[in-house]
Design a protein around this motif. Structure first.
Motif, short mmCIF file in Angstrom:
data_model
loop_
_atom_site.label_atom_id
_atom_site.label_comp_id
_atom_site.label_asym_id
_atom_site.label_seq_id
_atom_site.Cartn_x
_atom_site.Cartn_y
_atom_site.Cartn_z
N ASP A 143 -26.09 42.63 -35.73
CA ASP A 143 -26.03 42.86 -37.18
C ASP A 143 -27.28 42.29 -37.84
N PHE A 144 -28.20 43.18 -38.22
CA PHE A 144 -29.46 42.75 -38.84
C PHE A 144 -29.35 42.59 -40.36
N GLU A 145 -28.23 43.00 -40.93
CA GLU A 145 -28.06 42.98 -42.39
C GLU A 145 -28.40 41.62 -43.02
N PRO A 146 -27.88 40.50 -42.45
CA PRO A 146 -28.15 39.19 -43.09
C PRO A 146 -29.64 38.79 -43.09
N THR A 147 -30.45 39.44 -42.25
CA THR A 147 -31.86 39.04 -42.16
C THR A 147 -32.69 39.63 -43.30
N LYS A 148 -32.17 40.70 -43.92
CA LYS A 148 -33.02 41.50 -44.82
C LYS A 148 -33.60 40.71 -45.99
N LYS A 149 -32.76 39.92 -46.67
CA LYS A 149 -33.26 39.24 -47.87
C LYS A 149 -34.31 38.19 -47.51
N PRO A 177 -23.22 35.29 -40.02
CA PRO A 177 -23.03 36.13 -41.20
C PRO A 177 -23.83 35.58 -42.38
N ALA A 178 -24.15 36.45 -43.33
CA ALA A 178 -25.04 36.10 -44.45
C ALA A 178 -24.61 34.81 -45.15
N ASP A 179 -23.32 34.64 -45.39
CA ASP A 179 -22.88 33.48 -46.19
C ASP A 179 -22.88 32.17 -45.41
N GLY A 233 -27.96 26.42 -38.46
CA GLY A 233 -27.69 27.49 -39.43
C GLY A 233 -28.85 27.88 -40.32
N TYR A 234 -30.05 27.42 -39.99
CA TYR A 234 -31.22 27.77 -40.79
C TYR A 234 -32.05 28.88 -40.14
N VAL A 235 -32.78 29.61 -40.96
CA VAL A 235 -33.84 30.49 -40.48
C VAL A 235 -35.04 29.59 -40.15
N SER A 236 -35.60 29.72 -38.94
CA SER A 236 -36.75 28.88 -38.57
C SER A 236 -38.05 29.64 -38.78
N VAL A 237 -39.03 28.94 -39.35
CA VAL A 237 -40.38 29.50 -39.54
C VAL A 237 -41.36 28.55 -38.88
#
Lengths: 258, 258
Positions: A143-149, A177-179, A233-237
């Motif tokens: 599910d790539f949906e949560p990545t979009k924003k 999931p997004a939330d 639970g974080y996006v890593s950069v």
């Protein structure tokens, strides 16, 4: 006066029809003029391989009718795609190169095996700001949906701010999931490695062969790493550089009797 | 008491029969117990590619009768060879991995495309000290003789002193006769890149294809670079790291509105 739309090159290593790149194209179409140059077949784990002993085919294709992007399918590696795009196919230098969304992690040491990240690094070496995106889910049904924003946010910030010279970004998304995604963390690459176990089998002709199967070993307890961020639970950069010089080690090697 | 001989793993990316690796094996036999695990065919410019969607074959071979080393020929990439050697073929961890001698330069940005250097980097990630050697001569008839004394010196120093954690060495030799080589310089990787020109042709069936042909562009005027050293008759030694984090850029990216 209308601001000119940025020219965005999109590539990946899972192949031009992979769901991950289709999501990335969808998001990029909201931001700029999009040209896709991607492998015609999966090229995972190709690292920074290039095609020097074989020819390259590249065809204009129409994968998604009615969509605005131009698309080219290429027989080469992800790095070949970037070289071909910038030097042969595009009539001006792109403002940005995005690679992915990879089906699977490119955090920590995985960055060195990754075709996705090598494409971004190649763009960086020729002066094109670049970001690689990866989701920690190998499934084709991921599910790539949560990545979009987050992708849109990172790309707009990159276009507005530029990137430091010699640096591209390695962005990984937790499989959540997004939330449940807590936000973005800028990190260093965790100090981890792979321990391989080879699965030895015998083929129908009686000849022995191996499958490579590995275990990811992370002994790095730092809370400033990409592995820590993703586990929490974080996006890593991670800002990634292609000057591989271990500058701190020059002094040490100079003490050798050479 | 006799000091135990070091166990040395030898690999390359030009294939197990290339003159470069035969020279390297010859020198290593004077220093330690040698096991060769190298590709069964040329794997140049494979970068850090690994084989995950195909099987690997690996056979014990006898390339050079009467010589003391054990040799294995492998269907995979240079990085596959190192993984297979350390995890499957060897009964203990090698004391050193040497890769090469590559037929052609791996200085500057070439390090990221290089199968030779990726093999050394892979060894580094699993805790094996490693050195990649390359000669600035692509010819199969290249003269490796002048490299021998420097290879022996570097390897003995490496075995005696060890390497800093997370660091492997990238050693390049100028294409010069022995008496014109001025010595060894420890350097940083020059900030250079490739500009590609694609040679577009038509195959007998009327289909267009490309050959990748590039031009190496070095705008780095520093006298502390590998390119400078090689141009001035020195052997270049660059300590290379696989923590690709651009640590200095973390602060910059943290100023973004993310």
């Amino acid at each position: 006066m209308t601001k000119k739309k940025p020219l965005i090159l999109v590539t990946n290593d899972d192949g031009i029809t992979a769901p991950g790149i289709r999501t990335l194209i969808e998001v990029m179409n909201t931001i700029g003029d999009v040209v896709v140059v991607a492998p015609d077949a999966p090229q995972s784990a190709m690292g920074h391989a290039i095609t020097i002993n074989d020819v390259l085919y590249c065809n204009k294709v129409n994968v998604a009718e009615g969509q605005p992007q131009q698309e080219y399918s290429c027989s080469g590696t992800p790095v070949d795609c970037v070289k071909l795009a910038v030097n042969e196919l595009l009539d001006r230098k792109p403002d940005l190169c995005v690679s992915g969304i990879n089906h699977g992690s490119n955090s920590s040491i995985n960055v060195i095996y990754s075709g996705t990240m090598s494409a971004a690094v190649e763009a960086g070496t020729i002066g094109v700001p670049a970001i690689g995106f990866s989701l920690l889910d190998y499934s084709l049904e991921a599910d790539f949906e949560p990545t979009k924003k987050y992708i849109e946010l990172m790309v707009r910030q990159c276009l507005d701010n530029g990137l430091p010279e010699g640096v591209v970004l390695n962005v990984n998304f937790p499989k959540l999931p997004a939330d449940e995604i807590k936000g973005i963390r800028v990190c260093r690459q965790a100090n981890a490695h792979w321990e391989e176990k080879f699965d030895k089998r015998t083929n129908p002709l009686g000849r022995e062969y191996y499958w490579l199967t590995g275990e990811f070993i992370n002994k790095d307890k730092g809370e400033d790493t990409d592995e820590w961020a993703l586990e929490h639970g974080y996006v890593s950069v991670v800002p990634v550089q292609y000057d591989l010089t271990a500058h701190h080690a020059i002094k040490t090697i100079n003490t050798w009797d050479i």
